[in-house]
Design an enzyme around this catalytic site. Structure first.
Site, PDB file in Angstrom:
ATOM      1  CG  HIS A 383      14.200   4.454 -56.963  1.00  0.00           C
ATOM      2  ND1 HIS A 383      14.558   4.360 -55.643  1.00  0.00           N
ATOM      3  CD2 HIS A 383      12.881   4.717 -56.970  1.00  0.00           C
ATOM      4  CE1 HIS A 383      13.491   4.535 -54.884  1.00  0.00           C
ATOM      5  NE2 HIS A 383      12.458   4.757 -55.667  1.00  0.00           N
ATOM      6  CE  LYS A 576      27.119  -3.714 -53.830  1.00  0.00           C
ATOM      7  NZ  LYS A 576      26.553  -2.491 -53.306  1.00  0.00           N
ATOM      8  NE  ARG A 577      19.235  -8.934 -59.220  1.00  0.00           N
ATOM      9  CZ  ARG A 577      18.076  -9.326 -59.738  1.00  0.00           C
ATOM     10  NH1 ARG A 577      17.001  -9.389 -58.978  1.00  0.00           N
ATOM     11  NH2 ARG A 577      17.979  -9.700 -60.998  1.00  0.00           N
ATOM     12  CE  LYS A 582      23.414  -3.204 -58.393  1.00  0.00           C
ATOM     13  NZ  LYS A 582      23.078  -2.183 -57.389  1.00  0.00           N
ATOM     14  CB  THR A 687      19.814   0.763 -49.171  1.00  0.00           C
ATOM     15  OG1 THR A 687      19.488  -0.271 -50.092  1.00  0.00           O
ATOM     16  CG2 THR A 687      19.047   2.022 -49.520  1.00  0.00           C
ATOM     17  CE  LYS A 691      19.518  -2.678 -46.109  1.00  0.00           C
ATOM     18  NZ  LYS A 691      19.025  -3.402 -47.299  1.00  0.00           N
TER      19      LYS A 691
HETATM   20  C1  NBG Z   1      17.822   1.301 -57.192  1.00  0.00           C
HETATM   21  C2  NBG Z   1      19.217   1.898 -57.274  1.00  0.00           C
HETATM   22  C3  NBG Z   1      19.922   1.847 -55.936  1.00  0.00           C
HETATM   23  C4  NBG Z   1      19.042   2.476 -54.872  1.00  0.00           C
HETATM   24  C5  NBG Z   1      17.677   1.810 -54.878  1.00  0.00           C
HETATM   25  C6  NBG Z   1      16.732   2.435 -53.880  1.00  0.00           C
HETATM   26  C7  NBG Z   1      16.373   0.692 -59.083  1.00  0.00           C
HETATM   27  C8  NBG Z   1      15.703   1.149 -60.322  1.00  0.00           C
HETATM   28  N1  NBG Z   1      17.139   1.559 -58.444  1.00  0.00           N
HETATM   29  O1  NBG Z   1      21.129   2.537 -56.011  1.00  0.00           O
HETATM   30  O2  NBG Z   1      19.962   1.217 -58.252  1.00  0.00           O
HETATM   31  O3  NBG Z   1      19.615   2.349 -53.618  1.00  0.00           O
HETATM   32  O4  NBG Z   1      17.084   1.931 -56.152  1.00  0.00           O
HETATM   33  O5  NBG Z   1      16.593   3.788 -54.102  1.00  0.00           O
HETATM   34  O6  NBG Z   1      16.203  -0.439 -58.709  1.00  0.00           O
END
Ligand code: NBG
Length: 845
Positions: A383, A576-577, A582, A687, A691
Site C-alpha cells: 500500500h 485525509k490524514r 498529501k 480512496t 467517494k
Molecule cells: C494507504 C495509501 C493510500 C491507499 C490506501 C489503501 C497505507 C500504508 N497506505 O493511497 O497511502 O489508498 O493505503 O490502499 O496506509
C-alpha cells in the site's frame, strides 16, 4: 416533533414505550413488530436502569434488535460454508475503520424504513438514534477503511471469507483543536459496550512470546517457555446488501489465564506483581499503533502483529482440520485449495514464518512441504512506496521475542540466496537489496516487504500507476525471477455506505433516472446517467439534492466550529490524514494567496469572484511535528479570514475537527470540489477521491494514484489537472539540488504573507523552512510544493470560471458520478477472488 420532546426529558418516549408490548420478534420487518422487538430488548436485555428510554437507550435496544436478525443469518452462513466446504479467504489486517454499524446494517438488511417507523412509534427519530453510536475506529486512514469496504463487498458478493483483526480498546485518537493546535485524547469506543460484537468463549488460542527453541532428539525443533497469553475471539457480523450472507470480522483480544494470577502474592498485598501477566495481556490490545519511538514501544507493536498472525493462523488451521476430521485420507498439500490468506500490507507478515512453524513444528511437515503450502496460501498487498513506511524490524528484537521465527526467516533468506545464485547468477549484484535480512552491523534488520515478496504467490499494488511503480522501481529486481507474481488491483469503495446510505437524496434521483436500483450492486450501470447529463430536469434535481446536502453540512460546521458558511459558495474540501506528501500545505498556501488578492481588490472587483468555502480536515500523527504545524496554520488562517468582514462573504477557511468515517459520510455528499493533490508517485491510490467523485464532486488533482484512472473514466474535461507527473519528479528534485529552481512570485508572496505575521505570532518558520533551500534534511521542498504551485493556482482559476457556469458544472458533476462505476469495491473484490484467491460464491439460499 418526537425527537425534540425526547431531547427535553425523555419521558414522552418512556410513555410511548409503555404502549408497545415487548415481544421477541427476531426476524421482524413490519414496524409494529420491530417496535415490539426493540421494546423487548429495552426490557429484557437491560443495560441501564429501567426509567429512561432516551436516544442512547433506544440506540442500544435497536442495535440488539438488529443483531437478532444478523445472528440468524450469520448461523445460516456458517452452516452453508460448513456444508459446501468451499475454499475460503482470510483477510489479515491490523486495521479496520468500520465507522458506525446501525444505519449500514438496517440498510443492508432492507429494513431501514421499518426501523424508522418503529422508532417513531417509540417516540424517537432514527437519525438522532443513529447519532448515538460511536465510530469503531480501529484504523488510521485509507488502509483501514479499504479493509472495511472489502468486508462489505465480500459479504455482498456471497464470498466465503473472513476478516481478522485486533480488538483495540482505544482506537484512533479523538482530535481536539485548541489554541495550541491539535491535541489527542483517547477514544474509548467500548466505554459502555459495543452491541455488535459477540464473544466466542469457545474460540481461544495460546500465543507465545520470548522463550527459546528446544532441539528434539529426532532433529525437530520446538518453541518453548517464555510468556503465553490467550487470544479470545470477538466476532462482529458483516451483513451483505440484500442477501442472507453475513460474514465475520473476528477481532482478537489478549487475556492471561486464572492460573497466571498469583493468589498468594495478592493476599500478601503484592497486588501488582500478583497480576503481572494480566496487566501485560491488557497492554497488547490497549491501543492502535502505540508510539514506537522507544524500544518498548517497538516491542509492543511487534507483539501486536504476531498476536494477530498467530491466533488467526491457529484458527484457520483448526477450521481446516475440523473439515478433514473423519475423512479417510487427506494431505496438507490440499491446504492451499481450501485456504487463501491475504496480508493487508506488511503488518501481518509474521503470518509467513508462523504458518511455517505451525506446519513444521506442530504438524510435523518437512521444510519443502511446509514451504510449498505456505507460498501457495499467502498473498500480499503493498500500500505504499514511502521508504519510511516500509517496515524493517530489528533482528535483535526479533530474536528475543520470536526466536523460532527468526530461525525460519534466516532459512528462507538462505534458500532465496541459493536459488538466485543457482538460477539467476546475473542478479548477484542485486542480492544485497533483494534479500530479506539486512545484516548491516550497525543495525541488522528484517525487511518485511522483501519477506512478503519472496514468500507470497502474488503481490499486488492498489492502483495501476502504483503497481507500475512497484514493477519498475520498488520490486523491479524480482520481476525477472517471478515475471507474473506482480498484479494490480485498483482499490474500490462500497457504494452502499458511500452513496446509497450517506446520500439518499442523490441515490433516489439516480434510481429514478436509471429506472432501477440495480446500480447499488452493479455500479457500472451509472454510465446510464451520461446520456441525460444535459437534461435540464435531471440537472435541477441534481442541484437541489446537492443544495440540501450543503445545507446539512453548513449546519454541522456551525455546530462543531461555530463558523457560519454560505451554502451558495463553492464547497471545496480536502479531508485525509495530514501528511506532507498529501500537500495540505499547498492548499492552505493557495487559500492565503486568494485571501491576499481579495484584500487588495476593490469592492467592485470582488463582485466577480466566485465565493468559496475551503474546508480542510484530518488527523496528524501525534509525533509528526510538521503535520501538526499544518493543522495549526489552517486554524490560524481560518481565524483571520472568517472574521474579516471585508472579504468573508467571498472566502471562508474552516478546519473540520476530528475527521472520521461518520464525518466523511456528512461531508462528501455536500462537497462540490475536492482536492487530491499529492506529489505524483507518492499516493499509492487514495480512496476518498473515489467517494467524492461518486457523489458528483469534481476533483482538482495530480496524476497520482487512482486519480489517473478516475480521470480516464470520467473524462479529462471533467477533471482539474495540474502538477508534475511521477516520471518527472526525480529530475525535478535533481534540478532543485543543483540550484536550478525558480519559484513563482505567487508562491513567494503567500509565504511572505505568513512571515509578516498576518496569521498571528506562532513560529511558522520551521514549517516554511521545509520549502526553502535546495537540499538538506527537512529542506529543499522534497514534495515539490513550490514546483507545482503555479499550475495548481492556474487550475484553481479554471475551477472558479467553471463554477460560474452552473449548467456546465452540473453536467460535469453528473458525469463524475456516471464515470465512477469502476471504483466499486465489488469490482475490486471480484478481481481478488478470481485472480488471486481462486474462490467462488457460496450463497445462503
Ligand atoms: C494507504 C495509501 C493510500 C491507499 C490506501 C489503501 C497505507 C500504508 N497506505 O493511497 O497511502 O489508498 O493505503 O490502499 O496506509
Amino acid at each position: 416533533m418526537a425527537a425534540t420532546t425526547v431531547r427535553a426529558n425523555g419521558t414522552s418516549a418512556t410513555a410511548k414505550l409503555e404502549k408497545i408490548p415487548p415481544a421477541a420478534h427476531p426476524l421482524a420487518d413490519e414496524p409494529a413488530e420491530v417496535a415490539a422487538n426493540i421494546n423487548y430488548h429495552a426490557k429484557y436485555s437491560p443495560h441501564f436502569s429501567p426509567f429512561k428510554f432516551e436516544p442512547e437507550q433506544a440506540y442500544y435496544a435497536s442495535a440488539e434488535s438488529v443483531l437478532d436478525r444478523l445472528v440468524q443469518q450469520w448461523n445460516e452462513t456458517y452452516l452453508q460454508f460448513h456444508k459446501d466446504d468451499p475454499k475460503q479467504t482470510y483477510y489479515l489486517s491490523m486495521e479496520y475503520l468500520q465507522g458506525r454499524a446501525l444505519i449500514n446494517a438496517i440498510g443492508n438488511l432492507n429494513v431501514h424504513n421499518a426501523y424508522a417507523d418503529a422508532l417513531n412509534k417509540l417516540g424517537h427519530d432514527l437519525e438522532e438514534v443513529v447519532e448515538q453510536e460511536k465510530d469503531a475506529a480501529l484504523g488510521n486512514g485509507g488502509l483501514g477503511r479499504l479493509a472495511s469496504c472489502f468486508l462489505d463487498s465480500m459479504a455482498t458478493l456471497n464470498l466465503p471469507a473472513w476478516g481478522y483483526g485486533l480488538r483495540y480498546k482505544y482506537g484512533l485518537f479523538k482530535q481536539l483543536i485548541t489554541k495550541m493546535g491539535q491535541e489527542e485524547i483517547a477514544e474509548d469506543w467500548l466505554e459502555k459496550f459495543s452491541p455488535w460484537e459477540v464473544v466466542r468463549h469457545d474460540v481461544v488460542f495460546p500465543v507465545r512470546f520470548f522463550g527459546r527453541v528446544k532441539l528434539n532428539p529426532n532433529g525437530s525443533r520446538k518453541w518453548v517457555e517464555g510468556e503465553v497469553f490467550q487470544a479470545l475471539a470477538y466476532d462482529v457480523p458483516i451483513p451483505g446488501y440484500k442477501t442472507k450472507n453475513t460474514i465475520s470480522l473476528r477481532l482478537w483480544e489478549a487475556k492471561a489465564s486464572s492460573g497466571d494470577f498469583n493468589l498468594f502474592q495478592f493476599n500478601d498485598g503484592q497486588y501488582e506483581s500478583a497480576a503481572q501477566l494480566h496487566s501485560r495481556a491488557q497492554q497488547i490490545c490497549a491501543v492502535l499503533y502505540p508510539g514506537d519511538a522507544t524500544e518498548s514501544g517497538k516491542l509492543l507493536r511487534l507483539k501486536q502483529q504476531f498476536f494477530l498472525c498467530s491466533a488467526s493462523l491457529q484458527d484457520i488451521i483448526h477450521r481446516f482440520k475440523e473439515r478433514k476430521d473423519g475423512k479417510d485420507s487427506w494431505q496438507w498439500s490440499e491446504f492451499p485449495s481450501k485456504v487463501a490468506v491475504q496480508l493487508n500490507d506488511t503488518h501481518p507478515t509474521l503470518a509467513i514464518p508462523e504458518l511455517m512453524r505451525l506446519l513444521m513444528d506442530d504438524e510435523g511437515l518437512g521444510w519443502d512441504e511446509a514451504w510449498d503450502v505456505t507460498t501457495r496460501t499467502i498473498a500480499y498487498t503493498n500500500h505504499t512506496v514511502l521508504p519510511e513506511a516500509l517496515e524493517k524490524w530489528s533482528q535483535v528484537v526479533m530474536w528475543k521475542l520470536l526466536p523460532r521465527h527468526m530461525e525460519i526467516i534466516e532459512e528462507i533468506d538462505k534458500r532465496f540466496i541459493a536459488m538466485i545464485r543457482a538460477t539467476q547468477p546475473d542478479l548477484e549484484s542485486k542480492l544485497p537489496n533483494m534479500r530479506i535480512l539486512d545484516n548491516n552491523p550497525q543495525k541488522p534488520v528484517v525487511r518485511m516487504a522483501n519477506l512478503c515478496v519472496v514468500s507470497a504467490h502474488t503481490v499486488n499494488g492498489v492502483a495501476q500507476l502504483h503497481s507500475d511503480i512497484l514493477k519498475s522501481e520498488l520490486f523491479a529486481d524480482y520481476v525477472s525471477v517471478w515475471p507474473s507474481k506482480l498484479q494490480n488491483k485498483t482499490n474500490g469503495i462500497t457504494p452502499r455506505r458511500w452513496l446509497r446510505f450517506c446520500n439518499p437524496e442523490l441515490s433516489n434521483i439516480i434510481t429514478k433516472w436509471l429506472k432501477t436500483e440495480q446500480w447499488v450492486t452493479n455500479l457500472d450501470l451509472l454510465v446510464g446517467l451520461r446520456q441525460c447529463a444535459d437534461n435540464a430536469d435531471l440537472q435541477a434535481e441534481w442541484a437541489s439534492a446537492k443544495m440540501a446536502n450543503k445545507q446539512r453540512l453548513a449546519q454541522y460546521i456551525l455546530r462543531v466550529t461555530g463558523v457560519s458558511i454560505d451554502p451558495n459558495s463553492l464547497f471545496d474540501i480536502q479531508v485525509k490524514r495530514i501528511h506532507e506528501y498529501k500537500r495540505q500545505l499547498m492548499n492552505i498556501l493557495g487559500a492565503i494567496y486568494r485571501y491576499k488578492k481579495l484584500k487588495e481588490m476593490s469592492p467592485d472587483e470582488r463582485k466577480n469572484i466566485t465565493p468559496r468555502t475551503i474546508m480542510i480536515g484530518g488527523k496528524a500523527f501525534a509525533t509528526y511535528t510538521n503535520a501538526k504545524r499544518i493543522v495549526k496554520l489552517v486554524n490560524d488562517v481560518g481565524d483571520v479570514v472568517n472574521t474579516d468582514p471585508e472579504v468573508n462573504s467571498y472566502l471562508k477557511v474552516v478546519f473540520i475537527p476530528n475527521y472520521n468515517v461518520s464525518v466523511a459520510e456528512m461531508l462528501i455528499p455536500g462537497s462540490e470540489l475536492s482536492q487530491h493533490i499529492s506529489t505524483a508517485g507518492m499516493e499509492a491510490s487514495g480512496t476518498s477521491n473515489m467517494k467524492f467523485s461518486l457523489n458528483g464532486c469534481l476533483i482538482i488533482g495530480t496524476l497520482d494514484g487512482a486519480n489517473v484512472e478516475i480521470r480516464e473514466e470520467i473524462g479529462e474535461e471533467n477533471f482539474f489537472l495540474f502538477g508534475a507527473t511521477a516520471d518527472q519528479v526525480p529530475r525535478l528534485r535533481k534540478e532543485r539540488e543543483n540550484g536550478l529552481f525558480k519559484p513563482d512570485p505567487r508562491f513567494e508572496e503567500a509565504k511572505q504573507f505568513i512571515r509578516s505575521g498576518a496569521f498571528g505570532s506562532y513560529d511558522y518558520n520551521p514549517l516554511l523552512e521545509s520549502l526553502e533551500g535546495n537540499s538538506g534534511y527537512g529542506r529543499g521542498d522534497y514534495f515539490l510544493v513550490g514546483h507545482d504551485f503555479p499550475s495548481y493556482m492556474d487550475a484553481q482559476e479554471r475551477v472558479d470560471a467553471a463554477y460560474k457556469d452552473t449548467k456546465k458544472w452540473l453536467k460535469m458533476s453528473i458525469l463524475s458520478t456516471a464515470g465512477s462505476g469502476k471504483f466499486s469495491s465489488d469490482r475490486t473484490i471480484s478481481q481478488y477472488a478470481k485472480e488471486i484467491w481462486n474462490i467462488e460464491e457460496c450463497r445462503v439460499p
